[in-house]
Design a protein around this motif. Sequence first.
Motif, PDB file in Angstrom:
ATOM      1  N   ASN A   3      47.356 -21.178 -41.957  1.00 41.05           N
ATOM      2  CA  ASN A   3      46.680 -22.388 -42.388  1.00 41.05           C
ATOM      3  C   ASN A   3      45.669 -22.130 -43.493  1.00 41.05           C
ATOM      4  OD1 ASN A   3      48.120 -23.872 -40.555  1.00 41.05           O
ATOM      5  ND2 ASN A   3      46.584 -23.670 -38.953  1.00 41.05           N
ATOM      6  N   GLY A   4      45.907 -21.138 -44.338  1.00 39.12           N
ATOM      7  CA  GLY A   4      45.038 -20.875 -45.467  1.00 39.12           C
ATOM      8  C   GLY A   4      43.819 -20.040 -45.128  1.00 39.12           C
ATOM      9  N   ASN A   5      43.618 -19.636 -43.886  1.00 34.91           N
ATOM     10  CA  ASN A   5      42.478 -18.817 -43.510  1.00 34.91           C
ATOM     11  C   ASN A   5      42.805 -17.363 -43.832  1.00 34.91           C
ATOM     12  OD1 ASN A   5      40.432 -17.389 -42.261  1.00 34.91           O
ATOM     13  ND2 ASN A   5      40.446 -18.637 -40.417  1.00 34.91           N
ATOM     14  N   PRO A   6      42.018 -16.719 -44.728  1.00 31.94           N
ATOM     15  CA  PRO A   6      42.350 -15.348 -45.112  1.00 31.94           C
ATOM     16  C   PRO A   6      42.146 -14.337 -43.993  1.00 31.94           C
ATOM     17  CG  PRO A   6      40.268 -16.003 -46.077  1.00 31.94           C
ATOM     18  CD  PRO A   6      40.839 -17.226 -45.420  1.00 31.94           C
ATOM     19  N   PHE A   7      41.432 -14.690 -42.930  1.00 28.99           N
ATOM     20  CA  PHE A   7      41.174 -13.761 -41.841  1.00 28.99           C
ATOM     21  C   PHE A   7      42.155 -13.931 -40.684  1.00 28.99           C
ATOM     22  CE2 PHE A   7      37.058 -14.835 -43.815  1.00 28.99           C
ATOM     23  CZ  PHE A   7      36.877 -13.647 -44.485  1.00 28.99           C
ATOM     24  N   ALA A   8      42.971 -14.977 -40.718  1.00 27.25           N
ATOM     25  CA  ALA A   8      43.915 -15.236 -39.639  1.00 27.25           C
ATOM     26  C   ALA A   8      45.217 -14.488 -39.899  1.00 27.25           C
ATOM     27  CB  ALA A   8      44.195 -16.730 -39.530  1.00 27.25           C
ATOM     28  N   PRO A   9      45.710 -13.780 -38.889  1.00 25.48           N
ATOM     29  CA  PRO A   9      46.997 -13.097 -39.058  1.00 25.48           C
ATOM     30  C   PRO A   9      48.149 -14.093 -39.103  1.00 25.48           C
ATOM     31  CG  PRO A   9      46.118 -12.732 -36.861  1.00 25.48           C
ATOM     32  CD  PRO A   9      45.106 -13.530 -37.606  1.00 25.48           C
ATOM     33  N   ARG A  10      49.250 -13.673 -39.670  1.00 23.25           N
ATOM     34  CA  ARG A  10      50.449 -14.512 -39.705  1.00 23.25           C
ATOM     35  C   ARG A  10      51.285 -14.171 -38.478  1.00 23.25           C
ATOM     36  NH1 ARG A  10      49.619 -13.812 -45.219  1.00 23.25           N
ATOM     37  NH2 ARG A  10      49.444 -15.814 -46.285  1.00 23.25           N
ATOM     38  N   PHE A  11      51.208 -15.036 -37.495  1.00 27.04           N
ATOM     39  CA  PHE A  11      51.973 -14.824 -36.280  1.00 27.04           C
ATOM     40  C   PHE A  11      53.405 -15.268 -36.503  1.00 27.04           C
ATOM     41  CE2 PHE A  11      47.679 -15.640 -34.344  1.00 27.04           C
ATOM     42  CZ  PHE A  11      47.463 -14.334 -33.968  1.00 27.04           C
ATOM     43  N   GLU A  12      54.340 -14.561 -35.853  1.00 22.01           N
ATOM     44  CA  GLU A  12      55.753 -14.890 -35.957  1.00 22.01           C
ATOM     45  C   GLU A  12      56.015 -16.211 -35.222  1.00 22.01           C
ATOM     46  OE1 GLU A  12      59.059 -11.841 -35.658  1.00 22.01           O
ATOM     47  OE2 GLU A  12      59.154 -12.870 -33.729  1.00 22.01           O
ATOM     48  N   THR A  13      56.697 -17.146 -35.906  1.00 28.13           N
ATOM     49  CA  THR A  13      56.995 -18.449 -35.319  1.00 28.13           C
ATOM     50  C   THR A  13      58.483 -18.733 -35.405  1.00 28.13           C
ATOM     51  OG1 THR A  13      56.632 -19.599 -37.408  1.00 28.13           O
ATOM     52  CG2 THR A  13      54.739 -19.420 -35.919  1.00 28.13           C
ATOM     53  N   LYS A  14      58.893 -19.769 -34.678  1.00 29.43           N
ATOM     54  CA  LYS A  14      60.268 -20.255 -34.736  1.00 29.43           C
ATOM     55  C   LYS A  14      60.210 -21.784 -34.730  1.00 29.43           C
ATOM     56  CE  LYS A  14      60.698 -20.202 -29.754  1.00 29.43           C
ATOM     57  NZ  LYS A  14      61.342 -19.691 -28.589  1.00 29.43           N
ATOM     58  N   GLN A  15      61.291 -22.398 -35.095  1.00 27.91           N
ATOM     59  CA  GLN A  15      61.371 -23.857 -35.081  1.00 27.91           C
ATOM     60  C   GLN A  15      61.341 -24.356 -33.642  1.00 27.91           C
ATOM     61  OE1 GLN A  15      64.408 -25.578 -37.608  1.00 27.91           O
ATOM     62  NE2 GLN A  15      64.815 -27.142 -36.083  1.00 27.91           N
ATOM     63  N   CYS A  16      60.597 -25.427 -33.397  1.00 31.58           N
ATOM     64  CA  CYS A  16      60.488 -26.002 -32.057  1.00 31.58           C
ATOM     65  C   CYS A  16      61.858 -26.537 -31.626  1.00 31.58           C
ATOM     66  CB  CYS A  16      59.458 -27.127 -32.039  1.00 31.58           C
ATOM     67  SG  CYS A  16      59.282 -27.940 -30.444  1.00 31.58           S
ATOM     68  N   ALA A  17      62.269 -26.169 -30.420  1.00 24.21           N
ATOM     69  CA  ALA A  17      63.581 -26.587 -29.923  1.00 24.21           C
ATOM     70  C   ALA A  17      63.597 -28.052 -29.500  1.00 24.21           C
ATOM     71  CB  ALA A  17      63.990 -25.707 -28.746  1.00 24.21           C
ATOM     72  N   ARG A  18      62.467 -28.579 -29.094  1.00 28.58           N
ATOM     73  CA  ARG A  18      62.462 -29.963 -28.602  1.00 28.58           C
ATOM     74  C   ARG A  18      62.546 -30.971 -29.745  1.00 28.58           C
ATOM     75  NH1 ARG A  18      58.143 -33.525 -25.454  1.00 28.58           N
ATOM     76  NH2 ARG A  18      59.609 -35.033 -24.620  1.00 28.58           N
ATOM     77  N   CYS A  19      61.716 -30.787 -30.785  1.00 30.16           N
ATOM     78  CA  CYS A  19      61.697 -31.776 -31.873  1.00 30.16           C
ATOM     79  C   CYS A  19      62.518 -31.321 -33.073  1.00 30.16           C
ATOM     80  CB  CYS A  19      60.268 -32.063 -32.299  1.00 30.16           C
ATOM     81  SG  CYS A  19      59.428 -30.653 -33.064  1.00 30.16           S
ATOM     82  N   LYS A  20      63.114 -30.138 -32.999  1.00 31.72           N
ATOM     83  CA  LYS A  20      63.938 -29.559 -34.074  1.00 31.72           C
ATOM     84  C   LYS A  20      63.161 -29.428 -35.385  1.00 31.72           C
ATOM     85  CE  LYS A  20      68.160 -30.568 -31.819  1.00 31.72           C
ATOM     86  NZ  LYS A  20      67.555 -30.569 -30.530  1.00 31.72           N
ATOM     87  N   GLY A  21      61.870 -29.111 -35.279  1.00 30.47           N
ATOM     88  CA  GLY A  21      61.055 -28.840 -36.453  1.00 30.47           C
ATOM     89  C   GLY A  21      60.406 -30.045 -37.092  1.00 30.47           C
ATOM     90  N   THR A  22      60.597 -31.234 -36.545  1.00 26.62           N
ATOM     91  CA  THR A  22      60.013 -32.436 -37.163  1.00 26.62           C
ATOM     92  C   THR A  22      58.588 -32.697 -36.698  1.00 26.62           C
ATOM     93  OG1 THR A  22      60.831 -33.900 -35.421  1.00 26.62           O
ATOM     94  CG2 THR A  22      62.277 -33.524 -37.328  1.00 26.62           C
ATOM     95  N   GLY A  23      58.226 -32.235 -35.502  1.00 26.10           N
ATOM     96  CA  GLY A  23      56.906 -32.495 -34.959  1.00 26.10           C
ATOM     97  C   GLY A  23      56.806 -33.823 -34.230  1.00 26.10           C
ATOM     98  N   ARG A  24      57.876 -34.611 -34.249  1.00 24.75           N
ATOM     99  CA  ARG A  24      57.903 -35.925 -33.592  1.00 24.75           C
ATOM    100  C   ARG A  24      59.086 -35.992 -32.638  1.00 24.75           C
ATOM    101  NH1 ARG A  24      53.385 -38.570 -34.232  1.00 24.75           N
ATOM    102  NH2 ARG A  24      54.391 -40.560 -33.969  1.00 24.75           N
ATOM    103  N   VAL A  25      58.913 -36.715 -31.531  1.00 20.67           N
ATOM    104  CA  VAL A  25      59.973 -36.907 -30.547  1.00 20.67           C
ATOM    105  C   VAL A  25      60.195 -38.406 -30.404  1.00 20.67           C
ATOM    106  CG1 VAL A  25      60.661 -36.566 -28.156  1.00 20.67           C
ATOM    107  CG2 VAL A  25      59.345 -34.818 -29.320  1.00 20.67           C
ATOM    108  N   THR A  26      61.445 -38.847 -30.532  1.00 24.81           N
ATOM    109  CA  THR A  26      61.790 -40.252 -30.380  1.00 24.81           C
ATOM    110  C   THR A  26      62.376 -40.479 -28.999  1.00 24.81           C
ATOM    111  OG1 THR A  26      62.261 -40.372 -32.732  1.00 24.81           O
ATOM    112  CG2 THR A  26      63.091 -42.160 -31.368  1.00 24.81           C
ATOM    113  N   ILE A  27      61.873 -41.514 -28.336  1.00 32.19           N
ATOM    114  CA  ILE A  27      62.343 -41.849 -26.995  1.00 32.19           C
ATOM    115  C   ILE A  27      63.022 -43.216 -27.054  1.00 32.19           C
ATOM    116  CG2 ILE A  27      61.648 -42.289 -24.615  1.00 32.19           C
ATOM    117  CD1 ILE A  27      59.293 -40.396 -25.128  1.00 32.19           C
ATOM    118  N   ASN A  28      64.268 -43.288 -26.614  1.00 29.32           N
ATOM    119  CA  ASN A  28      65.060 -44.532 -26.565  1.00 29.32           C
ATOM    120  C   ASN A  28      65.152 -45.238 -27.920  1.00 29.32           C
ATOM    121  OD1 ASN A  28      65.396 -44.103 -23.855  1.00 29.32           O
ATOM    122  ND2 ASN A  28      63.688 -45.402 -23.268  1.00 29.32           N
ATOM    123  N   ASP A  29      65.117 -44.520 -28.993  1.00 26.33           N
ATOM    124  CA  ASP A  29      65.214 -45.071 -30.351  1.00 26.33           C
ATOM    125  C   ASP A  29      64.176 -46.156 -30.632  1.00 26.33           C
ATOM    126  OD1 ASP A  29      67.319 -43.421 -31.013  1.00 26.33           O
ATOM    127  OD2 ASP A  29      68.805 -44.834 -30.219  1.00 26.33           O
TER     128      ASP A  29
END
Length: 160
Positions: A3-29
Amino acid sequence: MSNGNPFAPRFETKQCARCKGTGRVTINDTASFKCHPCSGSGQQLTRRGKAARDYMRDRLIRPAAEIKLGDMVWFPVGSVKASAPVLQIETTDTGRIRLHGVRRKTNEPITYSLAPAGKVEMAYTCTELEVIRDEVEQYQASLTKSGAVTKRPHQARQAA
């Protein structure tokens, strides 16, 4: 995820399985909500990332029983924190540890009381934080996919 912090390490991440990387979840359309597992970022820490984050927390936080005179710690002052060296350590009748310091801006005495197993945030300088960041990233590189420390050296793993 720095997040732009020069003191923060870059942790290994993966795409979220629930929202497929969108950050939003739709329920019943009909309704769209922020994804709970990734907190709306679309990314989650891998097992290696979680192990490295835990290692970093251990480096930045110590139990109150391990604090020594002169250690720089973050004292909670109202709704903010102030960094100051520990000038006095006392144990109360109830077994709690009380840390004493002086605020730099106002020269007011500050006190922090907590249990011996309570956690204290250490206040580090910029150069110390950069060293800790490098240590955390090296530690993460030495982990297997399951988050355990590898038995093979990092150079041998890269060559294989």
